[in-house]
Enzyme design. Structure first.
Site, short mmCIF file in Angstrom:
data_model
loop_
_atom_site.label_atom_id
_atom_site.label_comp_id
_atom_site.label_asym_id
_atom_site.label_seq_id
_atom_site.Cartn_x
_atom_site.Cartn_y
_atom_site.Cartn_z
N GLY A 258 50.73 28.72 36.61
CA GLY A 258 50.07 28.26 37.82
C GLY A 258 50.96 27.63 38.85
O GLY A 258 50.46 27.03 39.82
N PRO B 132 55.98 26.49 34.24
CA PRO B 132 54.61 26.36 33.71
C PRO B 132 53.65 27.33 34.38
O PRO B 132 53.91 27.81 35.49
CB PRO B 132 54.24 24.90 34.04
CG PRO B 132 55.53 24.23 34.33
CD PRO B 132 56.45 25.26 34.88
N HIS C 32 34.55 0.25 25.63
CA HIS C 32 35.71 1.10 25.34
C HIS C 32 36.53 1.36 26.60
O HIS C 32 37.75 1.15 26.62
CB HIS C 32 35.23 2.42 24.74
CG HIS C 32 36.34 3.33 24.30
ND1 HIS C 32 36.70 3.50 22.99
CD2 HIS C 32 37.18 4.13 25.02
CE1 HIS C 32 37.72 4.34 22.90
NE2 HIS C 32 38.01 4.75 24.13
N GLU C 33 35.87 1.80 27.66
CA GLU C 33 36.60 2.10 28.89
C GLU C 33 37.12 0.82 29.55
O GLU C 33 38.21 0.83 30.13
CB GLU C 33 35.69 2.86 29.86
CG GLU C 33 35.09 4.15 29.30
CD GLU C 33 36.15 5.09 28.75
OE1 GLU C 33 37.30 5.07 29.23
OE2 GLU C 33 35.83 5.85 27.82
#
Length: 722
Positions: free
Chosen positions: A298, A296, A518-519
């Site tokens: 990095g 990947p 929601h959270e």
């Protein structure tokens, strides 16, 4: 002499020859660069002379410009004072005088007595007025030419210049006309200007062209052109030709690399070969000619290549694969030849080709257009150069790419890139070492727990972890503090994951309440499926595209995931949408990212992992797991495709139903957590744990999730946002 002494002498002779070869190559290169610099200075000198000659050859004409007709009028009126004929400039210069005043008109008696008697009688002359002193007043100068066929001569006196055609007969007529007028006539052949014009017209351009061809075709080191030594040396062939002395500390070594122990172990053999290539030749072992690093972005592929060069103490040549690809046919192959010629001259050395897929992509599988492909020529030249190395040449090619699946098979065969090393994302221990490595030299507080930070950052690459430390340092400077502490590091992790806080976004009361529920729905559902310890933070402060954030992640890395674990992630992802549906009756656009993540996860479970009714792979082959590309549909019938989509829909509906049921069972806790979020905006640590520990995991859903508690996928940490 015994065999040991003979081997020792052979090694000394080879080392002496290598030193001589490198010394001669360095002299040739320095000599070529000196010649190139000398040619550049000579070119600038010649250009300066050329433009100076052009400036000198310009006609130096002063005064008023006249036409040939006006010059004829001046000559006819005898007003020309001088006339200088300049042959090279093809102009006539000189001066002219003003026209004389006209003579006074005749009168009957011009004596003073007659004038006085006339005055006494009271009569005045109308033809010639006189002043009080008895002198006649001047007549006015005529303003029109009495002969309209001739050009009007200028009034007064001054200098002039007239351009004339380079015609000998016409010039002779002008000379005769000027001489008859009584002016001073001279003819200047301008011999110096004539010589300068010949030199600047013929000799100087030839010398400039010869200098340019010398710059383009002067042989430099390794067959490159002289201009290439100046223009291309900085981009293809970085590194000093002086080999570092043994024992000298390198700029980058394996000590500067953390979290890639397997890759370092494989590359140590390359370092040993570069230090002593003759030892491999004596045994008959073939060292790796090329090393391919893939993983990947990095994860430290470039850093590993530099560390190999630093540990071996050899020159390091770095070039990007895109530098070989040009629109001009043959340029890429020429650059490859130039690069490898430079490397052989200073061997042992390392060639690092970053983003190898730019030049090493698979060649066309027939059916081409018939034209010349510059990319294929460049790839063919790379293949030829790599296959032509001697065992004792001491040259190792290290390539790095994120796309090994699209490389040409000829590059991957033994003899070229014969060693493939995967540089993957670091594990928990590797992340801790990387954080400690990047924290060196920074004022880190003594209570900073790098082990805890490593557990908070699963799926982070080395570049991400370096960015975390740097962001924390920047936040410390912004707050005018002396040390980097845990709050700054926690905030830096959130900034890397979801972006900075959007303090300018003001939410209405209804939006704030919806975001809080929601959270809270994500956190409550995660605790109900046995993942309470994975919820680290819940906030309704806007970050990135979302209005809130529920940080739900695992404490360590896992290689395998069961269907129950994936189902738990799917139910958790649907928790925010289920909470909005339960409290407000209608969903909102805040569930967009949740639906995107849940849909991708359900599609992978059905199409990739065979966790549906069909135990087969329904999606196409995956190129690279770390790229995150959308997988194509495999060769399946339309009916099978339709059934797969139906199973994905059924799985999402089932997950939402489970989330609805869990939130109804824990409605009181949901209201409590949402109310606290509205007041405090962010909950984390003990304050959040005190609420979530009140929720008892659902035994019907937990299954094997509890058995694997503390594990997580190797994907980056998932953040559910409103």
């Amino acid at each position: 002499m015994n065999s040991t002494t003979v081997k020792k002498l052979r090694r000394q002779i080879k080392a002496y020859r290598l030193r001589r070869r490198r010394k001669n190559a360095s002299k040739r290169r320095v000599g070529s660069r000196k010649t190139t610099v000398f040619l550049l200075i000579a070119l600038l000198f010649l250009l300066g002379i050329f433009f100076g000659a052009i400036s000198y050859l310009q006609p130096n004409a002063k005064g008023q410009q006249l036409s040939i007709g006006q010059l004829s009028s001046l000559a006819g009126a005898n007003r020309l004072v001088s006339a200088n004929f300049l042959d090279e400039d093809a102009v006539v210069t000189g001066t002219y005088k003003a026209a004389p005043p006209p003579a006074p008109a005749p009168s009957g008696k011009s004596t003073s007595k007659g004038s006085s008697s006339a005055k006494g009688k009271g009569s005045k002359s109308t033809d010639n007025k006189s002043s009080s002193s008895g002198k006649a007043a001047p007549a006015p100068t005529p303003t029109t030419n009495p002969n309209p066929s001739e050009a009007e001569a200028p009034v007064g006196s001054g200098s002039y210049w007239v351009a004339y055609p380079s015609d000998g007969a016409f010039t002779a007529i002008l000379v005769q006309m000027a001489a008859k007028s009584g002016s001073d006539v001279t003819v200047d052949p301008q011999t110096v200007k004539k010589d300068v014009r010949i030199v600047s017209t013929f000799l100087l351009p030839l010398m400039i062209l010869a200098n340019l061809f010398a710059l383009l075709f002067t042989a430099g080191k390794g067959g490159s052109s002289g201009i290439g030594d100046v223009l291309m040396f900085g981009s293809i062939g970085k590194g000093s030709d002086k080999r570092r002395k043994k024992g000298m500390a390198a700029a980058v070594g394996f000590g500067d690399v953390a979290g890639a122990d397997e890759a370092v172990a494989e590359l140590k053999e390359v370092v040993d070969y570069l230090r002593d290539p003759e030892r491999y030749e004596e045994i008959g072992a073939t060292p790796p000619k090329g090393v391919l690093l893939f993983g990947p972005p990095g994860c430290g592929k470039t850093l590993l290549a530099k560390a190999v060069a630093g540990e071996a103490g050899v020159p390091f040549f770095s070039v990007a694969g895109a530098e070989f690809v040009e629109s001009l046919v043959g340029v890429g192959a020429a650059r490859v030849r130039d690069l490898f010629a430079r490397v052989r001259a200073v061997a042992p050395a390392i060639v690092f080709i970053d983003e190898l897929d730019a030049a090493g992509r698979k060649r066309a599988q027939g059916g081409g257009s018939g034209g010349t492909d510059e990319r294929e020529q460049t790839l063919n030249q790379i293949l030829v150069e790599m296959d032509g190395f001697d065992v004792s040449a001491g040259v190792v090619v290290i390539g790095a790419t994120n796309r090994p699946d699209i490389l040409d098979p000829a590059l991957l065969r033994p003899g070229r890139f014969d060693r493939h090393i995967t540089v993957d994302q670091p594990d928990n221990t590797g992340r801790q070492l990387i954080l400690e490595l990047h924290a060196k030299g920074k004022p880190i507080a003594s209570d900073v727990d790098f082990e805890y930070l490593a557990r908070r950052t699963p799926g982070f690459s080395g570049a991400d972890l370096a960015n975390v430390i740097n962001e924390a340092a920047l936040l410390t400077v912004r707050d005018a503090r002396g040390q980097v502490e845990m709050p700054e590091l926690e905030e830096a992790i959130q900034r890397v994951l979801a972006g900075p806080k959007k303090k300018g976004r003001v939410l209405s009361i209804e939006e704030q309440q919806r975001a809080a529920y929601h959270e809270s729905g994500h956190a409550i559902v995660a605790a109900a499926v046995g993942r309470a310890e994975d919820v680290h933070r819940v906030t309704i402060l806007a970050r990135g595209r979302g209005l809130g954030l529920a940080s739900i992640q695992k404490e360590s890395d896992a290689v395998l995931l069961t269907k129950d674990q994936l189902m738990g992630q799917l139910i958790t992802a649907m928790g925010g949408l289920a909470a909005e549906q339960l409290i407000f009756g209608v969903p909102s656009t805040g569930a967009e990212q949740d639906l995107e993540h849940a849909t991708d996860l359900a599609r992978d479970m059905i199409g990739r992992f065979g966790m549906g009714t069909r135990r087969r792979r329904l999606l196409g082959k995956e190129g690279d797991a770390f790229l995150g590309d959308q997988l194509p549909i495999a060769e399946i019938s339309e009916q099978t495709h339709h059934e797969m989509e139906n199973e994905i829909d059924a799985m999402l509906i089932q997950a939402e139903a489970h989330a609805d049921r869990l939130l109804v069972e824990h409605r009181e806790t949901l209201d409590t957590l949402a109310a606290r979020l509205e007041d405090e905006e962010t909950l984390e640590g003990p304050n959040l744990e005190a609420v979530l520990l009140l929720i008892k995991p659902d035994a019907a859903l937990v299954g094997s999730i509890a058995a694997h508690n503390g594990q997580s996928s190797t994907a980056p940490a998932k953040q559910t946002q409103a």
